[in-house]
Design a protein around this motif. Structure first.
Motif, short mmCIF file in Angstrom:
data_model
loop_
_atom_site.label_atom_id
_atom_site.label_comp_id
_atom_site.label_asym_id
_atom_site.label_seq_id
_atom_site.Cartn_x
_atom_site.Cartn_y
_atom_site.Cartn_z
N ARG A 1 38.08 33.96 29.00
CA ARG A 1 36.77 34.26 29.86
C ARG A 1 36.94 33.68 31.09
O ARG A 1 37.59 32.70 31.42
CB ARG A 1 35.73 33.43 29.03
N VAL A 2 36.36 34.38 32.19
CA VAL A 2 36.43 34.10 33.49
C VAL A 2 34.89 33.78 33.75
O VAL A 2 34.14 34.70 33.65
CB VAL A 2 36.74 35.35 34.45
N ASP A 3 34.78 32.47 34.18
CA ASP A 3 33.42 32.08 34.84
C ASP A 3 33.66 31.44 36.17
O ASP A 3 34.96 31.41 36.60
CB ASP A 3 32.62 31.57 33.86
N ASP A 4 32.48 30.74 36.56
CA ASP A 4 32.80 30.02 37.93
C ASP A 4 33.23 28.62 37.87
O ASP A 4 33.01 28.05 39.02
CB ASP A 4 31.31 30.33 38.78
N SER A 5 33.54 28.27 36.84
CA SER A 5 34.14 26.93 36.84
C SER A 5 35.40 26.56 37.69
O SER A 5 36.11 27.57 37.82
CB SER A 5 34.35 26.26 35.34
N ALA A 6 35.75 25.39 37.89
CA ALA A 6 36.85 25.19 38.82
C ALA A 6 38.22 25.50 38.31
O ALA A 6 39.05 26.10 38.80
CB ALA A 6 37.09 23.65 39.02
N THR B 1 42.77 30.98 38.36
CA THR B 1 42.99 32.12 37.58
C THR B 1 42.58 33.31 38.59
O THR B 1 43.26 34.34 38.77
CB THR B 1 42.57 32.22 36.29
N LEU B 2 41.27 33.34 39.05
CA LEU B 2 40.89 34.38 39.91
C LEU B 2 41.59 34.62 41.16
O LEU B 2 42.07 35.75 41.59
CB LEU B 2 39.43 34.21 40.26
N VAL B 3 42.13 33.43 41.81
CA VAL B 3 42.99 33.54 42.77
C VAL B 3 44.39 34.01 42.59
O VAL B 3 44.94 35.11 43.27
CB VAL B 3 43.06 32.07 43.59
N ASP B 4 44.90 33.73 41.36
CA ASP B 4 46.17 34.22 40.82
C ASP B 4 46.18 35.66 40.66
O ASP B 4 46.80 36.68 40.88
CB ASP B 4 46.75 33.66 39.78
N LEU B 5 44.96 36.38 40.15
CA LEU B 5 44.88 37.71 39.88
C LEU B 5 44.26 38.41 41.04
O LEU B 5 44.60 39.88 41.12
CB LEU B 5 43.74 38.04 38.92
N GLY B 6 43.95 37.97 42.21
CA GLY B 6 43.71 38.43 43.48
C GLY B 6 42.35 38.94 43.41
O GLY B 6 41.95 39.96 44.29
N LEU B 7 41.55 38.35 42.43
CA LEU B 7 40.20 38.79 42.70
C LEU B 7 39.29 38.00 43.51
O LEU B 7 38.22 38.59 43.83
CB LEU B 7 39.66 38.62 41.28
N THR B 8 39.55 36.92 44.07
CA THR B 8 38.73 36.28 44.90
C THR B 8 39.95 35.51 45.98
O THR B 8 40.99 35.43 45.60
CB THR B 8 38.02 35.21 44.51
N GLU B 9 39.18 35.02 47.04
CA GLU B 9 40.28 34.25 48.07
C GLU B 9 40.14 32.68 47.56
O GLU B 9 39.22 32.21 47.15
CB GLU B 9 39.73 34.35 49.41
N ASP B 10 41.20 31.86 47.84
CA ASP B 10 41.35 30.55 47.96
C ASP B 10 40.00 29.97 48.78
O ASP B 10 39.99 30.43 49.82
CB ASP B 10 42.78 29.96 48.28
N GLN B 11 39.34 28.76 48.09
CA GLN B 11 38.38 28.22 48.95
C GLN B 11 39.12 27.23 49.81
O GLN B 11 39.80 26.64 49.73
CB GLN B 11 37.42 27.50 47.86
N PRO B 12 38.29 27.01 51.00
CA PRO B 12 39.00 26.19 51.97
C PRO B 12 38.68 24.86 51.64
O PRO B 12 37.65 24.48 50.98
CB PRO B 12 38.01 26.66 53.28
N VAL B 13 39.45 23.97 52.04
CA VAL B 13 39.58 22.58 51.73
C VAL B 13 38.83 21.82 52.97
O VAL B 13 39.21 21.81 54.10
CB VAL B 13 40.90 21.92 51.66
N PRO B 14 37.62 21.08 52.64
CA PRO B 14 36.95 20.24 53.79
C PRO B 14 37.51 19.46 54.47
O PRO B 14 38.68 18.53 53.92
CB PRO B 14 35.50 19.79 53.14
#
Length: 54
Positions: free
Chosen positions: A12-17, A22-35
């Motif tokens: 299951r893919v959801d918005d949890s951390a 997994t989404l980044v590994d699959l190329g479905l989203t970009e890595d979030q910036p680190v503050p």
């Protein structure tokens, strides 16, 4: 005895951390910036609590 192939595990893919990686590994989203917090907070110039000898 017959070897049974392993069944694929449904994911299951959801918005949890954990799934964001997994989404980044699959190329479905970009890595979030680190503050970056360097220089964001300033320490006040407080005089020392110990009385200096005069």
């Amino acid at each position: 005895m017959v070897d049974i192939p392993p069944r694929p595990i449904p994911r299951r893919v959801d918005d949890s951390a954990p799934d964001m990686e997994t989404l980044v590994d699959l190329g479905l989203t970009e890595d979030q910036p680190v503050p970056q917090y360097e220089g964001l907070l300033l320490e006040p110039d407080i005089p020392s609590a110990v009385d200096e000898p005069e």
